[in-house]
Design a protein around this motif. Sequence first.
Motif, PDB file in Angstrom:
ATOM      1  N   LEU A  15      -7.431  -0.781   8.559  1.00 32.74           N
ATOM      2  CA  LEU A  15      -6.320  -0.256   7.771  1.00 32.74           C
ATOM      3  C   LEU A  15      -5.865   1.121   8.196  1.00 32.74           C
ATOM      4  CD1 LEU A  15      -4.538  -0.536   5.178  1.00 32.74           C
ATOM      5  CD2 LEU A  15      -6.391   0.540   3.949  1.00 32.74           C
ATOM      6  N   GLN A  16      -4.555   1.260   8.273  1.00 37.77           N
ATOM      7  CA  GLN A  16      -3.975   2.579   8.329  1.00 37.77           C
ATOM      8  C   GLN A  16      -3.532   2.929   6.910  1.00 37.77           C
ATOM      9  OE1 GLN A  16      -2.735  -0.141   9.541  1.00 37.77           O
ATOM     10  NE2 GLN A  16      -0.743  -0.424   8.631  1.00 37.77           N
ATOM     11  N   THR A  17      -2.879   4.053   6.749  1.00 42.48           N
ATOM     12  CA  THR A  17      -2.437   4.405   5.415  1.00 42.48           C
ATOM     13  C   THR A  17      -1.417   3.401   4.922  1.00 42.48           C
ATOM     14  OG1 THR A  17      -0.697   5.815   6.317  1.00 42.48           O
ATOM     15  CG2 THR A  17      -2.791   6.873   5.797  1.00 42.48           C
ATOM     16  N   VAL A  50       3.229  -1.624  -5.842  1.00 44.13           N
ATOM     17  CA  VAL A  50       2.787  -2.681  -4.940  1.00 44.13           C
ATOM     18  C   VAL A  50       2.344  -2.046  -3.625  1.00 44.13           C
ATOM     19  CG1 VAL A  50       3.505  -4.731  -3.649  1.00 44.13           C
ATOM     20  CG2 VAL A  50       4.305  -4.376  -6.006  1.00 44.13           C
ATOM     21  N   ILE A  51       1.157  -2.395  -3.183  1.00 39.21           N
ATOM     22  CA  ILE A  51       0.590  -1.817  -1.962  1.00 39.21           C
ATOM     23  C   ILE A  51       1.020  -2.650  -0.755  1.00 39.21           C
ATOM     24  CG2 ILE A  51      -1.518  -1.079  -0.795  1.00 39.21           C
ATOM     25  CD1 ILE A  51      -0.885   0.365  -3.444  1.00 39.21           C
ATOM     26  N   LEU A  52       1.619  -1.983   0.232  1.00 43.85           N
ATOM     27  CA  LEU A  52       2.076  -2.625   1.458  1.00 43.85           C
ATOM     28  C   LEU A  52       1.580  -1.825   2.665  1.00 43.85           C
ATOM     29  CD1 LEU A  52       5.806  -3.271   0.467  1.00 43.85           C
ATOM     30  CD2 LEU A  52       3.976  -4.971   0.555  1.00 43.85           C
ATOM     31  N   PRO A  53       1.442  -2.487   3.818  1.00 42.59           N
ATOM     32  CA  PRO A  53       1.067  -1.734   5.022  1.00 42.59           C
ATOM     33  C   PRO A  53       2.221  -0.852   5.469  1.00 42.59           C
ATOM     34  CG  PRO A  53       1.584  -3.999   5.589  1.00 42.59           C
ATOM     35  CD  PRO A  53       1.611  -3.923   4.090  1.00 42.59           C
ATOM     36  N   TRP A 313      -2.638 -12.864   2.122  1.00 40.54           N
ATOM     37  CA  TRP A 313      -2.525 -12.613   3.552  1.00 40.54           C
ATOM     38  C   TRP A 313      -3.179 -11.281   3.871  1.00 40.54           C
ATOM     39  CZ3 TRP A 313       0.487  -8.413   5.242  1.00 40.54           C
ATOM     40  CH2 TRP A 313       1.388  -7.881   4.306  1.00 40.54           C
ATOM     41  N   THR A 314      -3.439 -11.073   5.124  1.00 43.19           N
ATOM     42  CA  THR A 314      -4.180  -9.895   5.545  1.00 43.19           C
ATOM     43  C   THR A 314      -3.259  -8.889   6.222  1.00 43.19           C
ATOM     44  OG1 THR A 314      -6.094 -11.311   5.928  1.00 43.19           O
ATOM     45  CG2 THR A 314      -6.201  -9.096   6.847  1.00 43.19           C
ATOM     46  N   PHE A 315      -3.455  -7.614   5.896  1.00 39.34           N
ATOM     47  CA  PHE A 315      -2.702  -6.539   6.554  1.00 39.34           C
ATOM     48  C   PHE A 315      -2.946  -6.580   8.068  1.00 39.34           C
ATOM     49  CE2 PHE A 315      -2.150  -3.024   3.098  1.00 39.34           C
ATOM     50  CZ  PHE A 315      -1.434  -3.916   2.317  1.00 39.34           C
ATOM     51  N   PRO A 316      -2.106  -5.895   8.830  1.00 38.05           N
ATOM     52  CA  PRO A 316      -2.357  -5.810  10.278  1.00 38.05           C
ATOM     53  C   PRO A 316      -3.731  -5.226  10.617  1.00 38.05           C
ATOM     54  CG  PRO A 316      -0.128  -5.100   9.796  1.00 38.05           C
ATOM     55  CD  PRO A 316      -0.802  -5.284   8.469  1.00 38.05           C
ATOM     56  N   ASP A 317      -4.372  -4.574   9.647  1.00 37.08           N
ATOM     57  CA  ASP A 317      -5.711  -4.045   9.911  1.00 37.08           C
ATOM     58  C   ASP A 317      -6.757  -5.137  10.080  1.00 37.08           C
ATOM     59  OD1 ASP A 317      -6.492  -4.888   7.291  1.00 37.08           O
ATOM     60  OD2 ASP A 317      -5.856  -2.980   6.455  1.00 37.08           O
ATOM     61  N   GLY A 318      -6.471  -6.368   9.623  1.00 39.47           N
ATOM     62  CA  GLY A 318      -7.436  -7.448   9.733  1.00 39.47           C
ATOM     63  C   GLY A 318      -8.472  -7.458   8.642  1.00 39.47           C
ATOM     64  N   TRP A 319      -8.394  -6.536   7.691  1.00 42.83           N
ATOM     65  CA  TRP A 319      -9.370  -6.456   6.596  1.00 42.83           C
ATOM     66  C   TRP A 319      -8.707  -6.577   5.225  1.00 42.83           C
ATOM     67  CZ3 TRP A 319     -14.500  -6.709   6.936  1.00 42.83           C
ATOM     68  CH2 TRP A 319     -15.113  -6.383   8.168  1.00 42.83           C
ATOM     69  N   THR A 320      -7.712  -5.757   4.969  1.00 44.91           N
ATOM     70  CA  THR A 320      -7.148  -5.654   3.632  1.00 44.91           C
ATOM     71  C   THR A 320      -6.452  -6.957   3.245  1.00 44.91           C
ATOM     72  OG1 THR A 320      -6.778  -3.307   4.005  1.00 44.91           O
ATOM     73  CG2 THR A 320      -5.633  -4.305   2.140  1.00 44.91           C
TER      74      THR A 320
END
Length: 337
Positions: A15-17, A50-53, A313-320
Amino acid sequence: MFLRALSLRRTGYHLQTSRRILRLFSSSTPSSFEDEPLFPVADNFGFYSVILPEEPFVFGVSHIKPREVPKYIARPPYAILNKTSQENFQNDAEDADGRFPLGAEAERKLRTVASLAKDVREYAGSLVKVGTTTNAIDAAVHEYIISRGAYPSPLLYNGFPKSCCTSINNVITHGIPDDRPLEDGDIINVDITVYLNGYHGDTSKTWLVGDVDLPGRLLCNITNSALEAGIAACGPGQPFKNIGRAIHTLIEPRYHGMDFCVSPAFSGHGIGSVFHRKPWIWHHLNDEPGVMLPGHCFTIEPAIIQGTHPTSWTFPDGWTARLCAKCSSRAYGADHR
Protein backbone atom coordinates in the motif's frame (compact mmCIF):
# COMPACT_ATOMS: atom_id res chain seq x y z
CA MET A 1 -4.59 -11.50 10.80
CA PHE A 2 -3.72 -11.99 7.10
CA LEU A 3 -6.74 -14.18 6.57
CA ARG A 4 -6.45 -16.88 3.93
CA ALA A 5 -7.75 -15.57 0.61
CA LEU A 6 -9.99 -17.58 -1.71
CA SER A 7 -10.21 -15.27 -4.69
CA LEU A 8 -7.45 -12.78 -4.04
CA ARG A 9 -3.92 -13.78 -4.96
CA ARG A 10 -1.12 -11.99 -3.17
CA THR A 11 1.32 -10.49 -5.61
CA GLY A 12 3.87 -8.93 -3.29
CA TYR A 13 2.49 -5.44 -3.92
CA HIS A 14 1.58 -3.28 -0.98
CA LEU A 15 0.00 0.00 0.00
CA GLN A 16 0.86 3.55 -0.71
CA THR A 17 -1.05 6.36 0.91
CA SER A 18 -4.78 6.34 0.27
CA ARG A 19 -7.12 9.13 -0.63
CA ARG A 20 -10.73 9.37 0.38
CA ILE A 21 -13.93 10.80 -0.92
CA LEU A 22 -17.07 11.66 0.98
CA ARG A 23 -20.15 9.85 -0.13
CA LEU A 24 -23.61 10.50 1.28
CA PHE A 25 -25.81 7.44 1.37
CA SER A 26 -28.65 8.92 3.41
CA SER A 27 -30.05 12.31 4.22
CA SER A 28 -30.93 11.50 7.80
CA THR A 29 -29.59 9.29 10.55
CA PRO A 30 -31.73 8.06 13.44
CA SER A 31 -30.25 8.84 16.81
CA SER A 32 -31.09 5.73 18.80
CA PHE A 33 -31.62 1.97 18.54
CA GLU A 34 -35.25 0.88 18.19
CA ASP A 35 -36.94 -2.49 18.02
CA GLU A 36 -38.67 -1.63 14.74
CA PRO A 37 -36.70 -1.39 11.47
CA LEU A 38 -34.59 1.73 11.32
CA PHE A 39 -33.52 1.57 7.67
CA PRO A 40 -36.30 0.46 5.30
CA VAL A 41 -34.44 1.94 2.32
CA ALA A 42 -32.04 -0.46 0.60
CA ASP A 43 -28.32 0.31 0.60
CA ASN A 44 -28.57 2.96 3.32
CA PHE A 45 -25.05 2.57 4.63
CA GLY A 46 -24.54 5.91 6.38
CA PHE A 47 -22.16 8.84 5.94
CA TYR A 48 -18.41 8.24 5.93
CA SER A 49 -15.22 8.54 3.89
CA VAL A 50 -14.63 5.89 1.24
CA ILE A 51 -11.03 4.70 1.12
CA LEU A 52 -9.49 4.50 -2.37
CA PRO A 53 -5.93 3.98 -3.63
CA GLU A 54 -4.11 7.14 -4.57
CA GLU A 55 -3.74 7.93 -8.25
CA PRO A 56 -1.64 7.46 -10.24
CA PHE A 57 -1.36 3.92 -8.90
CA VAL A 58 1.96 2.88 -7.44
CA PHE A 59 2.72 -0.83 -7.42
CA GLY A 60 4.95 -2.24 -4.75
CA VAL A 61 6.35 -0.87 -1.51
CA SER A 62 9.94 -0.13 -2.36
CA HIS A 63 9.25 3.41 -1.10
CA ILE A 64 8.10 2.10 2.31
CA LYS A 65 10.97 1.40 4.68
CA PRO A 66 10.20 -1.32 7.25
CA ARG A 67 10.77 -0.34 10.86
CA GLU A 68 13.93 -1.67 12.45
CA VAL A 69 13.87 -4.45 15.04
CA PRO A 70 16.76 -4.83 17.51
CA LYS A 71 19.00 -7.82 16.85
CA TYR A 72 18.31 -9.29 20.28
CA ILE A 73 14.61 -9.78 19.42
CA ALA A 74 13.92 -13.34 18.26
CA ARG A 75 12.34 -13.35 14.80
CA PRO A 76 10.10 -15.88 13.08
CA PRO A 77 11.87 -17.80 10.31
CA TYR A 78 10.25 -15.83 7.47
CA ALA A 79 11.62 -12.59 8.90
CA ILE A 80 15.11 -14.03 9.26
CA LEU A 81 15.16 -15.31 5.70
CA ASN A 82 13.20 -12.32 4.39
CA LYS A 83 11.47 -14.55 1.88
CA THR A 84 8.30 -13.60 0.02
CA SER A 85 7.06 -17.19 -0.20
CA GLN A 86 4.58 -18.71 2.23
CA GLU A 87 6.09 -19.83 5.51
CA ASN A 88 6.27 -23.56 6.02
CA PHE A 89 8.06 -23.85 9.34
CA GLN A 90 6.52 -25.79 12.20
CA ASN A 91 7.49 -26.45 15.78
CA ASP A 92 7.74 -30.11 16.75
CA ALA A 93 5.13 -29.52 19.48
CA GLU A 94 2.39 -29.31 16.80
CA ASP A 95 1.06 -32.30 14.90
CA ALA A 96 0.05 -32.26 11.24
CA ASP A 97 -3.42 -30.94 12.13
CA GLY A 98 -2.11 -28.10 14.29
CA ARG A 99 -2.88 -29.66 17.68
CA PHE A 100 -0.80 -29.03 20.77
CA PRO A 101 -0.33 -31.25 23.82
CA LEU A 102 -2.42 -29.67 26.55
CA GLY A 103 -0.74 -28.90 29.85
CA ALA A 104 2.72 -28.80 28.27
CA GLU A 105 5.18 -25.98 27.60
CA ALA A 106 3.64 -25.22 24.20
CA GLU A 107 0.28 -24.39 25.76
CA ARG A 108 1.89 -22.11 28.33
CA LYS A 109 3.78 -20.21 25.63
CA LEU A 110 0.64 -19.90 23.50
CA ARG A 111 -1.34 -18.45 26.39
CA THR A 112 1.48 -16.02 27.19
CA VAL A 113 1.78 -14.68 23.66
CA ALA A 114 -2.01 -14.48 23.27
CA SER A 115 -2.20 -12.38 26.43
CA LEU A 116 0.51 -10.07 25.12
CA ALA A 117 -1.32 -9.70 21.79
CA LYS A 118 -4.45 -8.61 23.66
CA ASP A 119 -2.44 -6.04 25.64
CA VAL A 120 -0.96 -4.64 22.42
CA ARG A 121 -4.41 -4.51 20.82
CA GLU A 122 -5.86 -2.50 23.69
CA TYR A 123 -2.85 -0.17 23.64
CA ALA A 124 -3.42 0.39 19.93
CA GLY A 125 -7.06 1.20 20.64
CA SER A 126 -6.05 3.85 23.15
CA LEU A 127 -4.30 5.69 20.31
CA VAL A 128 -7.36 5.86 18.07
CA LYS A 129 -8.65 9.42 17.89
CA VAL A 130 -9.57 12.03 15.30
CA GLY A 131 -6.45 13.42 13.59
CA THR A 132 -4.12 10.53 14.43
CA THR A 133 -2.53 8.82 11.44
CA THR A 134 -2.38 5.07 11.12
CA ASN A 135 1.37 5.42 10.57
CA ALA A 136 1.62 6.97 14.03
CA ILE A 137 -0.38 4.07 15.48
CA ASP A 138 1.89 1.58 13.71
CA ALA A 139 5.03 3.29 15.03
CA ALA A 140 3.74 3.26 18.61
CA VAL A 141 2.57 -0.35 18.34
CA HIS A 142 5.97 -1.36 16.94
CA GLU A 143 7.82 0.18 19.86
CA TYR A 144 5.37 -1.28 22.39
CA ILE A 145 5.86 -4.80 21.01
CA ILE A 146 9.65 -4.76 20.92
CA SER A 147 9.75 -3.20 24.41
CA ARG A 148 8.11 -6.45 25.58
CA GLY A 149 10.82 -8.52 23.91
CA ALA A 150 8.50 -9.65 21.11
CA TYR A 151 8.48 -9.33 17.31
CA PRO A 152 5.58 -7.78 15.31
CA SER A 153 4.55 -10.78 13.21
CA PRO A 154 3.18 -8.86 10.18
CA LEU A 155 6.53 -7.18 9.54
CA LEU A 156 8.16 -8.82 6.50
CA TYR A 157 5.52 -11.58 6.35
CA ASN A 158 5.45 -12.17 2.59
CA GLY A 159 7.02 -8.73 2.32
CA PHE A 160 4.42 -6.83 4.35
CA PRO A 161 6.13 -3.54 5.27
CA LYS A 162 4.43 -2.57 8.53
CA SER A 163 3.98 -3.93 12.04
CA CYS A 164 0.17 -4.06 12.15
CA CYS A 165 -2.80 -3.77 9.79
CA THR A 166 -5.19 -0.81 9.94
CA SER A 167 -8.38 -1.17 7.91
CA ILE A 168 -10.77 1.78 7.69
CA ASN A 169 -14.45 1.93 6.67
CA ASN A 170 -14.86 0.08 3.35
CA VAL A 171 -11.51 -1.73 3.67
CA ILE A 172 -12.20 -5.32 4.73
CA THR A 173 -8.72 -6.32 5.85
CA HIS A 174 -4.95 -5.97 5.37
CA GLY A 175 -4.90 -2.17 5.24
CA ILE A 176 -1.33 -0.85 5.42
CA PRO A 177 -0.77 2.08 7.80
CA ASP A 178 -0.22 5.40 6.03
CA ASP A 179 -0.37 9.15 6.59
CA ARG A 180 -4.14 9.61 6.29
CA PRO A 181 -5.43 11.22 9.52
CA LEU A 182 -8.39 9.46 11.10
CA GLU A 183 -11.62 11.38 10.57
CA ASP A 184 -14.66 11.90 12.73
CA GLY A 185 -17.06 9.07 11.86
CA ASP A 186 -14.44 6.52 10.75
CA ILE A 187 -14.40 2.95 11.98
CA ILE A 188 -10.96 1.35 12.09
CA ASN A 189 -9.87 -2.23 12.65
CA VAL A 190 -6.38 -2.69 14.09
CA ASP A 191 -5.07 -6.21 13.55
CA ILE A 192 -2.27 -7.29 15.86
CA THR A 193 -0.05 -10.35 15.83
CA VAL A 194 3.05 -10.78 17.97
CA TYR A 195 5.76 -13.44 18.07
CA LEU A 196 7.28 -14.42 21.41
CA ASN A 197 9.17 -17.53 22.56
CA GLY A 198 8.59 -19.23 19.23
CA TYR A 199 4.82 -18.71 19.02
CA HIS A 200 2.39 -16.22 17.45
CA GLY A 201 -0.56 -14.53 19.14
CA ASP A 202 -3.22 -12.99 16.88
CA THR A 203 -6.13 -10.67 17.62
CA SER A 204 -7.96 -7.66 16.21
CA LYS A 205 -10.65 -5.19 17.18
CA THR A 206 -12.54 -2.35 15.51
CA TRP A 207 -12.82 1.06 17.15
CA LEU A 208 -15.17 3.96 16.54
CA VAL A 209 -13.51 7.30 15.75
CA GLY A 210 -15.41 10.27 17.16
CA ASP A 211 -19.13 10.39 16.37
CA VAL A 212 -19.91 7.34 14.22
CA ASP A 213 -23.35 7.22 12.59
CA LEU A 214 -25.96 4.68 13.58
CA PRO A 215 -25.46 2.36 10.57
CA GLY A 216 -21.79 2.11 11.50
CA ARG A 217 -22.58 1.38 15.13
CA LEU A 218 -25.11 -1.27 14.09
CA LEU A 219 -22.42 -2.88 11.93
CA CYS A 220 -20.03 -3.00 14.87
CA ASN A 221 -22.71 -4.40 17.17
CA ILE A 222 -23.73 -7.27 14.90
CA THR A 223 -20.09 -8.15 14.12
CA ASN A 224 -19.28 -8.54 17.80
CA SER A 225 -22.38 -10.71 18.14
CA ALA A 226 -21.25 -12.79 15.15
CA LEU A 227 -17.87 -13.37 16.78
CA GLU A 228 -19.53 -14.51 19.98
CA ALA A 229 -21.83 -16.82 18.01
CA GLY A 230 -18.81 -18.38 16.32
CA ILE A 231 -17.04 -18.89 19.64
CA ALA A 232 -20.16 -20.45 21.18
CA ALA A 233 -20.17 -23.05 18.39
CA CYS A 234 -16.76 -24.36 19.48
CA GLY A 235 -16.14 -27.45 21.57
CA PRO A 236 -14.49 -30.89 21.41
CA GLY A 237 -16.11 -32.99 18.72
CA GLN A 238 -17.95 -30.08 17.09
CA PRO A 239 -17.61 -29.72 13.30
CA PHE A 240 -15.62 -26.71 12.17
CA LYS A 241 -18.44 -25.88 9.74
CA ASN A 242 -20.72 -25.11 12.70
CA ILE A 243 -18.85 -21.84 13.17
CA GLY A 244 -19.95 -20.60 9.75
CA ARG A 245 -23.49 -21.89 10.32
CA ALA A 246 -23.78 -20.05 13.64
CA ILE A 247 -22.60 -16.78 12.09
CA HIS A 248 -24.92 -17.19 9.10
CA THR A 249 -27.91 -17.89 11.35
CA LEU A 250 -27.24 -14.67 13.24
CA ILE A 251 -26.74 -12.30 10.32
CA GLU A 252 -29.21 -13.73 7.80
CA PRO A 253 -32.30 -11.95 9.25
CA ARG A 254 -32.45 -8.19 8.79
CA TYR A 255 -31.04 -6.37 11.80
CA HIS A 256 -32.89 -3.15 12.65
CA GLY A 257 -34.02 -3.04 9.04
CA MET A 258 -30.53 -3.49 7.58
CA ASP A 259 -29.03 -6.38 5.62
CA PHE A 260 -25.62 -7.79 6.46
CA CYS A 261 -23.42 -10.50 4.98
CA VAL A 262 -20.06 -12.09 5.75
CA SER A 263 -17.02 -12.01 3.49
CA PRO A 264 -16.37 -15.48 2.03
CA ALA A 265 -12.95 -14.43 0.73
CA PHE A 266 -11.06 -14.66 4.02
CA SER A 267 -10.87 -17.28 6.72
CA GLY A 268 -9.68 -17.83 10.24
CA HIS A 269 -6.72 -20.15 10.63
CA GLY A 270 -4.71 -22.35 12.90
CA ILE A 271 -1.88 -20.58 14.69
CA GLY A 272 1.09 -21.47 16.85
CA SER A 273 4.73 -21.65 15.86
CA VAL A 274 3.43 -20.96 12.34
CA PHE A 275 1.50 -17.76 11.61
CA HIS A 276 -1.11 -19.45 9.37
CA ARG A 277 -1.86 -23.14 9.05
CA LYS A 278 -4.63 -25.72 9.28
CA PRO A 279 -7.37 -25.78 10.39
CA TRP A 280 -8.92 -23.14 8.11
CA ILE A 281 -12.02 -21.56 9.64
CA TRP A 282 -14.73 -20.41 7.21
CA HIS A 283 -17.23 -17.86 8.50
CA HIS A 284 -19.93 -18.43 5.85
CA LEU A 285 -22.12 -21.48 5.26
CA ASN A 286 -19.85 -24.31 4.15
CA ASP A 287 -19.52 -28.09 4.09
CA GLU A 288 -15.84 -28.30 4.95
CA PRO A 289 -14.94 -31.52 6.79
CA GLY A 290 -13.20 -31.81 10.14
CA VAL A 291 -14.02 -31.59 13.82
CA MET A 292 -12.50 -29.68 16.72
CA LEU A 293 -10.31 -31.74 19.01
CA PRO A 294 -8.50 -30.98 22.28
CA GLY A 295 -5.29 -29.11 21.48
CA HIS A 296 -6.54 -27.28 18.39
CA CYS A 297 -5.67 -23.59 18.40
CA PHE A 298 -7.25 -21.35 15.74
CA THR A 299 -8.65 -17.90 15.10
CA ILE A 300 -12.25 -16.89 14.43
CA GLU A 301 -12.35 -13.57 12.59
CA PRO A 302 -15.57 -12.83 10.70
CA ALA A 303 -15.62 -9.74 8.49
CA ILE A 304 -19.24 -8.58 8.44
CA ILE A 305 -20.32 -6.30 5.60
CA GLN A 306 -23.21 -3.89 5.17
CA GLY A 307 -25.70 -5.03 2.52
CA THR A 308 -25.77 -8.27 0.57
CA HIS A 309 -22.78 -7.82 -1.77
CA PRO A 310 -19.53 -9.16 -0.26
CA THR A 311 -17.54 -8.81 -3.49
CA SER A 312 -14.11 -7.31 -2.88
CA TRP A 313 -11.03 -6.31 -4.84
CA THR A 314 -7.45 -5.61 -3.93
CA PHE A 315 -5.62 -2.28 -4.15
CA PRO A 316 -2.60 -2.09 -6.46
CA ASP A 317 -0.57 -2.82 -3.32
CA GLY A 318 -1.69 -6.46 -3.49
CA TRP A 319 -2.73 -6.45 0.18
CA THR A 320 -5.49 -3.98 0.97
CA ALA A 321 -8.85 -5.67 0.35
CA ARG A 322 -11.76 -3.27 -0.06
CA LEU A 323 -15.40 -3.71 -0.95
CA CYS A 324 -16.53 -3.29 -4.54
CA ALA A 325 -16.83 0.24 -5.86
CA LYS A 326 -20.48 -0.33 -6.79
CA CYS A 327 -21.74 -0.44 -3.21
CA SER A 328 -18.86 1.04 -1.14
CA SER A 329 -20.39 -0.32 2.03
CA ARG A 330 -18.43 -0.73 5.24
CA ALA A 331 -16.93 -3.85 6.79
CA TYR A 332 -16.14 -4.59 10.42
CA GLY A 333 -13.77 -7.33 11.50
CA ALA A 334 -13.34 -8.95 14.89
CA ASP A 335 -10.75 -11.60 15.72
CA HIS A 336 -10.49 -14.00 18.63
CA ARG A 337 -8.05 -16.79 19.22
